[in-house]
Design an enzyme around this catalytic site. Structure first.
Site, PDB file in Angstrom:
ATOM      1  CE  LYS A 125      -4.326  -1.582   1.092  1.00  0.00           C
ATOM      2  NZ  LYS A 125      -4.662  -1.751   2.504  1.00  0.00           N
ATOM      3  CG  HIS A 128      -1.497   7.292   2.583  1.00  0.00           C
ATOM      4  ND1 HIS A 128      -2.069   7.888   3.662  1.00  0.00           N
ATOM      5  CD2 HIS A 128      -1.953   6.012   2.555  1.00  0.00           C
ATOM      6  CE1 HIS A 128      -2.853   7.015   4.272  1.00  0.00           C
ATOM      7  NE2 HIS A 128      -2.798   5.866   3.629  1.00  0.00           N
ATOM      8  CG  HIS A 131       1.114   5.556   6.664  1.00  0.00           C
ATOM      9  ND1 HIS A 131       0.916   5.358   5.320  1.00  0.00           N
ATOM     10  CD2 HIS A 131       0.390   4.600   7.290  1.00  0.00           C
ATOM     11  CE1 HIS A 131       0.123   4.323   5.147  1.00  0.00           C
ATOM     12  NE2 HIS A 131      -0.215   3.848   6.322  1.00  0.00           N
TER      13      HIS A 131
HETATM   14  N1  ARG Z   1      -1.057  -1.448  10.042  1.00  0.00           N
HETATM   15  C1  ARG Z   1      -2.089  -0.872  10.843  1.00  0.00           C
HETATM   16  C2  ARG Z   1      -2.784   0.252  10.072  1.00  0.00           C
HETATM   17  O1  ARG Z   1      -2.222   0.817   9.160  1.00  0.00           O
HETATM   18  C3  ARG Z   1      -1.568  -0.308  12.131  1.00  0.00           C
HETATM   19  C4  ARG Z   1      -0.985  -1.326  13.065  1.00  0.00           C
HETATM   20  C5  ARG Z   1      -0.832  -0.793  14.432  1.00  0.00           C
HETATM   21  N2  ARG Z   1      -0.227  -1.728  15.344  1.00  0.00           N
HETATM   22  C6  ARG Z   1      -0.849  -2.752  15.912  1.00  0.00           C
HETATM   23  N3  ARG Z   1      -0.151  -3.503  16.723  1.00  0.00           N
HETATM   24  N4  ARG Z   1      -2.103  -3.026  15.673  1.00  0.00           N
HETATM   25  O2  ARG Z   1      -3.895   0.582  10.417  1.00  0.00           O
END
Ligand code: ARG
Length: 559
Positions: A125, A128, A131
């Site tokens: 992905k 962007h 983040h």
């Molecule tokens: N990858 C997830 C997102 O973009 C965030 C992960 C955050 N960390 C976790 N341990 N859930 O929404």
């Protein structure tokens, strides 16, 4: 020197007010006219059955032997105001600040461990603008906690698991040709969703490919690993420019072989209940919807992985705190996960903290959505800021040496500061114009002030004994007071997981210095005065540099 602690001890030693209630009440005064620190007596009023004004008066009368650094004390409207000896304070603050130098990370180790989960990008992905906050808030907290002496574990919890990767593989084998890039992967993803609207069989195919990833099929795994590599190479470019580091990239897929244990444990602890074929932990009782652990087809979920992940972090790092810097949209998710951990009997569930933040958008660009392919890439935002900075430098200071490097520091700094300057929970609109305003409350303004200090110090350095008595006028003393609060500010930014406390402080410090700079000739004929003013300039420079480092800003010496 810890003035608050010393005065607190002094007040308590008088025996006029109850100790436990008094501790923690003393604060630095905002306005210099109300002394340097003050004790508000209002909270003491109830248990002492005495009006605040009377309490303050009584205390004042008992204070016949003030500590040497306190010049006088006044009782005003229920406040007891302490006025410090400016000379003594200038001395202790400057000595402490200059002693610290401009070395970052100078606090002794405190033996505590903190895990910080931040950035946590999703494979294939685009990286962007959405983040930006998790990346820089997490990155800044990482440095702040290191500075405070913690053992910090930075974790990029990769989003590398889920049915969407079945879709991506389907699209790749149908329409993907040759080597892929982040852009082509996004195109494949967008195309899948378009075509699947017309042709539902694509969804079946996607399920099949996802099964293959799950079962470790060689073709599926090789391709997927390739996608992972492409993504990480791309995000790493951004991390390098922002100065972001991680100690672990264990993402969602890392917990595949640890999920069964979680399910077994939940069963053994009688927490798991069947609901319409799925397995859940009911949380109605706590005002939340149930936490989904297994779908009816036996597939695990995001929460299942986070449970396994929290247990793993506790076992592996034995954290004192475990932070998740994740958007507020996931408030419920983390509340559920932490509650389930608590129900599992883990006392350390209370050490797990969700650090939420608001949404970012760019002034003038529309809503963002990965599916439609309408995204603003973080790297483009950084590049644009750096390009705009180059134009500003070319206009204002065309002869600047190292102009490329400086433009990079300023442009990146403008973006980072823009993201860190507001309270994190507020949604924000990023504007290049505002972020690059050298006179505004911006990263470039801090950098400019630091460079201003450097250019003064390039002319002369403080030497030998400093006459602290030359630093007691209001503007100069205001700077001393600011320098004195640096440590408290850093600690408070850490305690509240809020780098904006530090960004605000640095702006105040810079404004205060610029007022001093405009009102006082630093390089002057009176060597004694000059030396003292150079010393404070050096202390400000060091503090700005230290503080900027903690909010990921570079501090060029010339700009
Ligand atoms: N990858 C997830 C997102 O973009 C965030 C992960 C955050 N960390 C976790 N341990 N859930 O929404």
């Amino acid at each position: 020197m810890d003035y608050i602690k010393q005065i607190e001890d002094y007040i308590v030693s008088k025996g006029v007010v109850p100790e436990t209630e008094t501790r923690g009440l003393l604060v630095y005064s905002q306005d210099m006219n109300n002394g340097d620190c003050c004790l508000p007596c209002f909270k003491l009023s109830k248990s002492m059955r005495l009006a605040p004004v009377m309490i303050a008066n009584k205390l004042k009368d008992a204070m016949t032997d003030l500590p040497s650094f306190v010049e006088r004390v006044e009782s005003v409207n229920g406040y007891l105001n302490f006025y410090f000896s400016r000379t003594a304070m200038a001395q202790s603050v400057l000595d402490a600040t200059l002693d610290r130098g401009d070395k970052f990370g100078s606090k002794p180790q405190n033996g505590k461990t903190i895990c910080i989960d931040y950035s946590s990008v999703n494979i294939a992905k685009p990286f962007h603008i959405g983040h930006l906050l998790t990346t820089v808030i997490g990155g800044s907290l990482y440095r702040i906690y290191k500075y405070l002496g913690y053992n910090v574990v930075g974790i990029n919890h990769l989003g590398d698991w889920g049915t969407q990767f079945g879709k991506l593989l389907t699209a790749y084998f149908k329409w993907g040709k040759g080597e892929q890039t982040m852009d082509s992967l996004l195109e494949l993803y967008v195309r899948f969703h378009k075509e699947a609207e017309k042709d539902d069989s694509l969804n079946d195919e996607a399920r099949m490919w996802f099964k293959k990833i799950e079962t470790g099929d060689a073709t599926a795994t090789t391709v997927f690993e390739q996608f992972k590599k492409i993504t990480l190479a791309e995000v790493d470019k951004v991390y390098k420019r922002l100065g972001i580091v991680f100690d672990s990239y264990n993402g969602e897929s890392f917990y595949n072989d640890k999920l069964q244990d979680v399910v077994d444990e939940l069963k053994a602890k009688n927490l798991l209940v069947e609901s319409e074929g799925a397995m859940v932990v009911p949380l109605e009782q706590y005002g939340m919807p149930p936490c989904l652990i297994l779908k009816s087809d036996g597939a695990s979920l995001y929460a299942t992985r986070d449970l396994a992940c929290a247990e793993y972090r506790k076992k592996t790092y034995d954290f004192d705190k475990n932070l998740y810097v994740v958007a507020y949209q996931q408030n419920l998710h983390f509340k559920q996960v932490f509650k389930v951990l608590e129900l599992m009997g883990y006392k350390w569930a209370e050490d797990c903290v969700h650090v939420p933040f608001g949404m970012v958008s760019i002034e003038g660009s529309g809503a963002l959505s990965t599916r439609s392919g309408n995204v603003v890439k973080l790297i483009d935002v950084i590049d644009t800021a750096v390009e705009k900075t180059k134009a500003i430098i070319a206009e204002k200071n065309p002869d600047l040496a190292n102009s490329e490097e400086t433009a990079e520091a300023i442009g990146v700094g403008a973006v980072v500061f823009g993201a860190l300057c507001g309270s994190r929970i507020k949604d924000m609109v990023f504007s290049y114009e505002k972020a690059l305003n050298f006179d505004g409350e911006t990263g470039p303004y801090l950098q400019y002030t630091h460079a201003r200090c450097c250019s003064v110090l390039a002319k002369a350095q403080p030497t030998g004994k400093i006459d602290y008595g030359e630093l007691v006028d209001d503007d100069t003393f205001a700077l001393i007071r600011h320098l004195n609060s640096y440590d408290d500010i850093v600690k408070s930014a850490a305690d509240k997981y809020e780098p904006s406390i530090l960004t605000r402080y640095l702006i105040d410090l810079a404004q205060c210095f610029n007022k001093f700079y405009i009102g006082h000739r630093i390089i002057c004929d009176d060597k004694n005065v000059m030396n003292a003013r150079l010393a404070i300039t050096l202390a400000v420079k060091n503090t700005l540099k230290n503080g900027m480092e903690l909010i990921l800003l570079k501090a060029p010496e010339k700009m």
